[in-house]
Design an enzyme around this catalytic site. Structure first.
Site, PDB file in Angstrom:
ATOM      1  N   ASP A  67       0.822  -1.216   0.000  1.00  0.00           N
ATOM      2  CA  ASP A  67       0.000   0.000   0.000  1.00  0.00           C
ATOM      3  C   ASP A  67       0.855   1.264   0.000  1.00  0.00           C
ATOM      4  O   ASP A  67       2.066   1.213   0.206  1.00  0.00           O
ATOM      5  CB  ASP A  67      -0.950  -0.001   1.219  1.00  0.00           C
ATOM      6  CG  ASP A  67      -0.253  -0.466   2.500  1.00  0.00           C
ATOM      7  OD1 ASP A  67       0.992  -0.428   2.543  1.00  0.00           O
ATOM      8  OD2 ASP A  67      -0.945  -0.860   3.442  1.00  0.00           O
ATOM      9  N   ASN A 136      -7.082  -3.524  14.168  1.00  0.00           N
ATOM     10  CA  ASN A 136      -8.462  -3.914  13.856  1.00  0.00           C
ATOM     11  C   ASN A 136      -8.534  -5.093  12.879  1.00  0.00           C
ATOM     12  O   ASN A 136      -9.573  -5.351  12.291  1.00  0.00           O
ATOM     13  CB  ASN A 136      -9.221  -2.709  13.271  1.00  0.00           C
ATOM     14  CG  ASN A 136      -8.553  -2.176  12.011  1.00  0.00           C
ATOM     15  OD1 ASN A 136      -7.601  -2.770  11.513  1.00  0.00           O
ATOM     16  ND2 ASN A 136      -9.050  -1.069  11.494  1.00  0.00           N
ATOM     17  N   HIS A 138      -6.804  -5.359  10.041  1.00  0.00           N
ATOM     18  CA  HIS A 138      -6.598  -5.072   8.617  1.00  0.00           C
ATOM     19  C   HIS A 138      -5.289  -5.672   8.110  1.00  0.00           C
ATOM     20  O   HIS A 138      -4.344  -5.890   8.864  1.00  0.00           O
ATOM     21  CB  HIS A 138      -6.708  -3.566   8.303  1.00  0.00           C
ATOM     22  CG  HIS A 138      -5.566  -2.710   8.727  1.00  0.00           C
ATOM     23  ND1 HIS A 138      -5.727  -1.403   9.146  1.00  0.00           N
ATOM     24  CD2 HIS A 138      -4.233  -2.942   8.782  1.00  0.00           C
ATOM     25  CE1 HIS A 138      -4.553  -0.890   9.427  1.00  0.00           C
ATOM     26  NE2 HIS A 138      -3.631  -1.794   9.230  1.00  0.00           N
ATOM     27  N   GLU A 143      -9.435  -2.241   5.390  1.00  0.00           N
ATOM     28  CA  GLU A 143     -10.072  -2.018   6.692  1.00  0.00           C
ATOM     29  C   GLU A 143     -11.280  -2.941   6.855  1.00  0.00           C
ATOM     30  O   GLU A 143     -11.783  -3.500   5.864  1.00  0.00           O
ATOM     31  CB  GLU A 143     -10.528  -0.556   6.777  1.00  0.00           C
ATOM     32  CG  GLU A 143      -9.387   0.464   6.686  1.00  0.00           C
ATOM     33  CD  GLU A 143      -8.540   0.535   7.953  1.00  0.00           C
ATOM     34  OE1 GLU A 143      -8.458  -0.449   8.702  1.00  0.00           O
ATOM     35  OE2 GLU A 143      -7.941   1.601   8.183  1.00  0.00           O
TER      36      GLU A 143
HETATM   37  C1  GLP Z   1      -0.282  -0.083   8.507  1.00  0.00           C
HETATM   38  C2  GLP Z   1       0.041  -0.866   7.225  1.00  0.00           C
HETATM   39  C3  GLP Z   1      -0.142  -2.359   7.419  1.00  0.00           C
HETATM   40  C4  GLP Z   1       0.546  -2.788   8.699  1.00  0.00           C
HETATM   41  C5  GLP Z   1      -0.136  -2.125   9.861  1.00  0.00           C
HETATM   42  C6  GLP Z   1       0.437  -2.518  11.208  1.00  0.00           C
HETATM   43  O1  GLP Z   1      -1.594   0.282   8.588  1.00  0.00           O
HETATM   44  N1  GLP Z   1      -0.748  -0.442   6.119  1.00  0.00           N
HETATM   45  O2  GLP Z   1       0.396  -3.043   6.295  1.00  0.00           O
HETATM   46  O3  GLP Z   1       0.476  -4.202   8.842  1.00  0.00           O
HETATM   47  O4  GLP Z   1       0.025  -0.723   9.715  1.00  0.00           O
HETATM   48  O5  GLP Z   1       1.531  -1.705  11.536  1.00  0.00           O
HETATM   49  P1  GLP Z   1       2.485  -1.929  12.767  1.00  0.00           P
HETATM   50  O6  GLP Z   1       3.392  -3.031  12.372  1.00  0.00           O
HETATM   51  O7  GLP Z   1       3.208  -0.617  12.899  1.00  0.00           O
HETATM   52  O8  GLP Z   1       1.648  -2.251  13.930  1.00  0.00           O
END
Ligand code: GLP
Length: 259
Positions: A67, A136, A138, A143
Site C-alpha cells: 500500500d 483492527n 486489517h 479495513e
Molecule cells: C499499517 C500498514 C499495514 C501494517 C499495519 C500494522 O496500517 N498499512 O500493512 O500491517 O500498519 O503496523 P504496525 O506493524 O506498525 O503495527
C-alpha cells in the site's frame, strides 16, 4: 492457517528472513510482496544484515508493496516509498527499478490501481507475500468491511488506523486515504507469512486465526489460503485458544523435517 509460536519478535523476523533466503536460493528473481509499519523493521534489519554478509541477494528480485498513502509529496518521510528506501533499498542490493509501490500520487487512481495489478501479473505473480496486521485486523489497508474479493483500489482509513499511524507523521495529521492491494490480490500470492508481535495485536490475531471468516476481520480471509503461516511472538499469541495444539504440531513438524 499454520500458527508458528515464536520465542520473541527477533525470532519471528529471522523466520521470515529464512523463508525469503530459501526462496531466493531456489529462485533468485523471486517476486516478494512487502509490508510497512513497525512490525517488519526487525525483518528489514535482518535482511540488510544477511545481504551485507553475502548470504542473501535481492539483486535479481522484485518487490511489490501492499500500500501507499494518497496525496503525500514525493519523498515525504511518512510515505511508504520513503520507508522502503530507508529500510530496504538503501541497505541491500535491491534495485530501485525493481521495487514497486502503488502510485499514491497518480492523478487517475483507478488507472493506477489497474496498472499495479497488471504489473504484478506481468512479473509472474507474488511468490511470497509478507504481511503485518492492524489492531483492527486489517491487512495492507483493507479495513474492516473490505470485500474479500477486493483488488487494488482506494480505501479510506479507519479512525483506529489513523490514530495508530500518527506516530509516523511527527504528530501531524496522517493522510486519510491510501491505495492498497485488495484481499483477493493478497490471496493470489503463492505463499503468505504474517508477522504479529506485541500484546496490542493479540485480539486481532485470535480473530484472524480462530474467529469466523468475516469481512469484519479482513485478515481472517487468510483462512482461505492454503499456504499461510502466522509468525507470532508470545504476546501476540497470548489470546489464542488452541495454543497447545500449535505447540505440539510445531514440535512434530520439526521432528518430521529433522527425520
Ligand atoms: C499499517 C500498514 C499495514 C501494517 C499495519 C500494522 O496500517 N498499512 O500493512 O500491517 O500498519 O503496523 P504496525 O506493524 O506498525 O503495527
Amino acid at each position: 492457517m499454520e500458527v508458528v509460536l515464536c520465542q520473541d519478535a527477533s525470532d519471528a523476523a529471522c523466520r521470515a528472513v529464512d523463508a525469503v533466503e530459501a526462496l531466493l536460493r531456489e529462485k533468485p528473481d523471486a517476486v516478494l510482496g512487502l509490508p510497512t509499519g513497525s512490525t517488519p523493521l526487525l525483518m528489514y534489519g535482518e535482511l540488510a544484515r544477511r545481504c551485507a554478509a553475502g548470504t542473501l541477494s535481492l539483486a535479481k528480485a522484485s518487490t511489490f508493496n501492499l500500500d501507499e498513502y494518497i496525496g503525500l509529496p514525493e519523498g515525504h518521510p511518512g510515505s511508504y516509498a520513503a520507508y522502503m528506501k530507508r529500510n530496504l533499498i538503501d541497505k541491500t542490493d535491491l534495485r530501485i527499478s525493481h521495487a514497486f509501490l502503488p502510485a499514491g500520487r497518480a492523478k487517475d487512481l483507478e488507472a493506477a490501481s489497474r496498472e499495479y495489478e497488471d504489473r504484478i501479473r506481468t512479473a509472474g505473480g507474488i511468490d511470497l507475500q509478507i504481511l503485518g496486521i492492524g489492531l483492527n485486523g486489517h491487512i495492507g489497508f483493507n479495513e474492516p468491511g473490505s470485500s474479500l474479493k477486493s483488488r487494488t483500489r482506494v480505501k479510506t482509513l479507519s479512525s483506529a488506523t489513523l490514530a495508530a499511524n500518527i506516530k509516523d507523521f511527527d504528530g501531524a495529521e496522517p493522510p486519510t486515504m491510501a491505495l492498497t492491494m485488495g484481499i483477493a490480490t493478497i490471496l493470489e500470492a503463492r505463499r503468505i507469512l504474517l508477522i504479529a508481535t506485541g500484546a496490542s495485536k493479540a485480539d486481532a490475531v485470535r480473530e484472524m486465526a480462530e474467529g469466523p471468516l468475516s469481512a469484519n476481520c479482513p485478515a481472517s480471509a487468510l483462512q482461505l489460503h492454503e499456504k499461510t503461516a502466522v509468525l507470532a511472538d508470545p504476546s501476540a499469541a497470548s489470546l489464542l485458544k488452541n495454543k497447545d495444539y500449535y505447540q505440539r504440531s510445531q514440535a512434530l513438524q520439526a521432528r518430521l523435517k529433522g527425520a
